[in-house]
Each structure stands twice: as C-alpha cells, then as structure tokens.
Design an enzyme around this catalytic site. Sequence first.
Site, PDB file in Angstrom:
ATOM      1  N   HIS A 165       0.846  -1.196   0.000  1.00 19.88           N
ATOM      2  CA  HIS A 165       0.000   0.000   0.000  1.00 19.88           C
ATOM      3  C   HIS A 165       0.878   1.241   0.000  1.00 19.88           C
ATOM      4  O   HIS A 165       1.770   1.402   0.843  1.00 19.88           O
ATOM      5  CB  HIS A 165      -0.931  -0.009   1.206  1.00 19.88           C
ATOM      6  CG  HIS A 165      -1.966  -1.093   1.144  1.00 19.88           C
ATOM      7  ND1 HIS A 165      -2.426  -1.765   2.246  1.00 19.88           N
ATOM      8  CD2 HIS A 165      -2.618  -1.626   0.072  1.00 19.88           C
ATOM      9  CE1 HIS A 165      -3.336  -2.661   1.872  1.00 19.88           C
ATOM     10  NE2 HIS A 165      -3.465  -2.592   0.552  1.00 19.88           N
ATOM     11  N   GLU A 168       2.062   3.594   2.973  1.00 18.85           N
ATOM     12  CA  GLU A 168       2.639   2.939   4.146  1.00 18.85           C
ATOM     13  C   GLU A 168       4.169   2.927   4.048  1.00 18.85           C
ATOM     14  O   GLU A 168       4.823   1.887   4.007  1.00 18.85           O
ATOM     15  CB  GLU A 168       2.028   1.548   4.290  1.00 18.85           C
ATOM     16  CG  GLU A 168       0.517   1.646   4.496  1.00 18.85           C
ATOM     17  CD  GLU A 168      -0.219   0.317   4.464  1.00 18.85           C
ATOM     18  OE1 GLU A 168       0.436  -0.744   4.521  1.00 18.85           O
ATOM     19  OE2 GLU A 168      -1.468   0.339   4.387  1.00 18.85           O
ATOM     20  N   GLU A 372       1.027  -5.257  11.063  1.00 15.16           N
ATOM     21  CA  GLU A 372       0.605  -3.859  10.981  1.00 15.16           C
ATOM     22  C   GLU A 372       1.453  -3.071  11.969  1.00 15.16           C
ATOM     23  O   GLU A 372       1.347  -3.252  13.184  1.00 15.16           O
ATOM     24  CB  GLU A 372      -0.880  -3.717  11.314  1.00 15.16           C
ATOM     25  CG  GLU A 372      -1.811  -4.380  10.306  1.00 15.16           C
ATOM     26  CD  GLU A 372      -2.016  -3.560   9.048  1.00 15.16           C
ATOM     27  OE1 GLU A 372      -1.463  -2.450   8.967  1.00 15.16           O
ATOM     28  OE2 GLU A 372      -2.732  -4.029   8.146  1.00 15.16           O
TER      29      GLU A 372
END
Length: 424
Positions: A165, A168, A372
């Site tokens: 992504h 990020e 994450e």
Amino acid sequence: MLALAVARSVALVAAGLVTLVAVNPADASPTNPEYSQNSASYVVAGVNDYADRNRIGGTGAAIDSVVNGRANVTATPEEARRIQRLGYRVIRAQTEGFPAADAGYHDYAEMMAELDRAAKAHPTIMRKLSLGKSYEGRDMPLIKISDNVTEDEDEPEVLYGAHQHAREHLTVEMALYLVRLFTEQYGKDPRITRLVNSREIWIVPDMNPDGGEYDIVGGQYHNWRKNRQPAGDGYRGVDLNRNWGYKFGCCQGSSPVASSETYHGPRAFSAPETQRLRDFVLSRRVGGVQQIRAAIDFHTYSELVLWPYGYTERPSAPGLGQDQQRTFATLGGILAKSNGYTPEQSSSLYITDGSIIDWLWATQGVWAFTFEMYPGSPDKGGFYPPASVIAEQTARNREASLLLAEYADCAYRVIGKQQQYCPR
C-alpha cells in the site's frame, strides 16, 4: 472472537491533529479521479462490534483503524454516503500533514541507492536482484541474503515483503532495516550469523514503487493506497493486497468498484506488481516443494500480528485444520510478545479477501503473517508518522523477524509436533 486489536483507550481527536467536518452530500461526486479518486479520511461513529466493521468494509471503504467505537476509514464520497445510509454517523477528518521534506524516509531513488551500496559492501552474502517491472516501468528490487548467496542451497527460505500500500512508507524503512541487520551484523552477532548461514533470506523492499512515488509527488502526501494502473471510468489503481488469487473477491472483503480504495481489480493478479511477486514465489518450488517456509508482509498501521484466514471468521477452514490454526496462533502470540503488538486471526478485525497471506498459506503452505506496524492509533500520525520514529519502530521488529526465520525450518515446533510434521 478475539478482542478488537486496535481498541485503545486513546482519544480519537487530538488537539491540532484532527478536525472533524460533517459530510456534505452536495460534494459527493468525484471531481478529480487522478487525486485519490476524491478519497478522503472519515470517522464513522457507532462501530461497536464485528458486524459493524464488516458492514462498513462491505461498502468498499478501507478501514484503517478502530478506536473506542469509532472507525477511521478512507473512502470516496459515494462510499461515505453508503455508510451513512447504513445508519452510521460519518464525519470528515482533515489531518494535518507532516513536513513536506521528510528527510528521514527514503524515496524510491534513495532506497535503490541504499540497496546498491549494501550489495557492494557485502557481495559475499547479499545480491540485489529484480522481481521485474511495475506498471509504470520501475524496477521492483529483490534482495537475497545467504552465506553462499550465488548458490541455490537446500535451506529453509524466509520472505519479508513491504509496501503493498503506497502510503505505508514506514514499511520500506522496515525492509531497509532488515537488509542492514542481516548484512552489517553478519560475523558479529552469532545469532544473525547462524541464520544467514542456515537460511536463504529474501526481502522485497518495495512492492508498489509507482504508488509510493505518486503519494509524495509535489513534496506533499496524497493519501494514496493503490498502484497506478488504469482501473476504468477514469480512475486509477488496484489494491494490491486484494488482488491475490485465493478467494479473490469472494466475501465482501474487497470492492469491485474502480473508485474504491479496496478495488480488487478485474481479476486475480491483474496488477503487474502482484504478478511479479507471485511468479517469484512459484519459482521457489523445487521438485514440487515450496522452499519458502515463512513470511512477513509489513503494513501500517495498528500494531497487529495477523495470520490467515482473512476471508472467513472461522478459525479452521479448508487447509487450516486444528494443528495449523494452533501453530499460527501460538507462533503469532510469540511474535507479538516480542514487539508488543496484538495477535489475532486476520478476519478478527474485518473480512478481507484476495490477500497475500491467504494466498501464501492456502496455495503454497507458507506460514505467512501480516504485521501492521506503528502507530496504534491515528493521533500518532496514522499512515504518516514522523521520521523521528523510524529507528525505534523498525528495531521494534528485530526479535520477531529473527524468531520467524528461526522457526522456518519447522513452525510446528511451537506446538511440540515437529516429529509428526517435520521428521527429517
């Protein structure tokens, strides 16, 4: 069901960071598809349980985090209206950006230069290869680290991936940290030396170079998530982590709408970037046996350790029996204990389909985790934390990254069943 990992006792609105503005339906139609398809950050109130999260995700909006019953989402105005029609209160979040020149982060050219320097400095243990080209023709670097780096040895292999992504950027820094860790500490740190001597380590520092460069064009952040290939109807971009070929588009965990932040593309592997990594992973099948045994795909943000499956909330599913689920949960818990993240099955947050970790496990048998990274809440920077946190937050995953490599020979050791599953 495991507790929602990102439910933190942190105030959603931090002074000077977030301003809340009511959605204006008159502004709902996209006017500039080239700029995030008019996507924006919204706060959705009244998100109290798993069903709420999946209803919101089903609109095509991307859920970025959930804090104290409020979901922070990236959505087009149309998706925001759909959420409103579901009965939720939706407010627009205007987040102040970080300084335009965020010199602590590496742009594409700087990343490639650092990788070139590392390969030159450590030629006996590191090679800079290529997965191929992105949609816009940028090289997608592939790093191999091993003691006999030019040979294909019969050793367990580990894959670390970053930056599916675009916004990020901290994940690119994570990949560069791992390159430095395994090369600069080789011959100095006995543990790292042992791993480099007994493993083949693969690092993909930038899965989405086109999106990453677009996100910082003009010296400012654009909140861009997807890649940059045309998506139809004047829109651009496919969500790479919804474009993988296992349970593609199956379960309302992605969107068929080109304007959506979670647009999965017209078919599995329609994005050249996912094709390139898929082809590499498949090339590691030797004699029908996948040599890559374990993987981490780094993302931001929410401080979570996630494992398959994302497409279903059931802990057991085809290809994921009781022993496999126990192994994922036990190993995930060990990894999370080392970095302070929250461990949970991917779908415990919300349903996702077509993700890389589901594909890696279901089709290749790779013990694949999504990390994450920092922060745990949007008030600490969300997708754009300050460069001052890079060193601390990448080093925070040192132990987990090494642990995964150590368990790559037989992950079943964590539940004491190595003799049953790994007899040799």
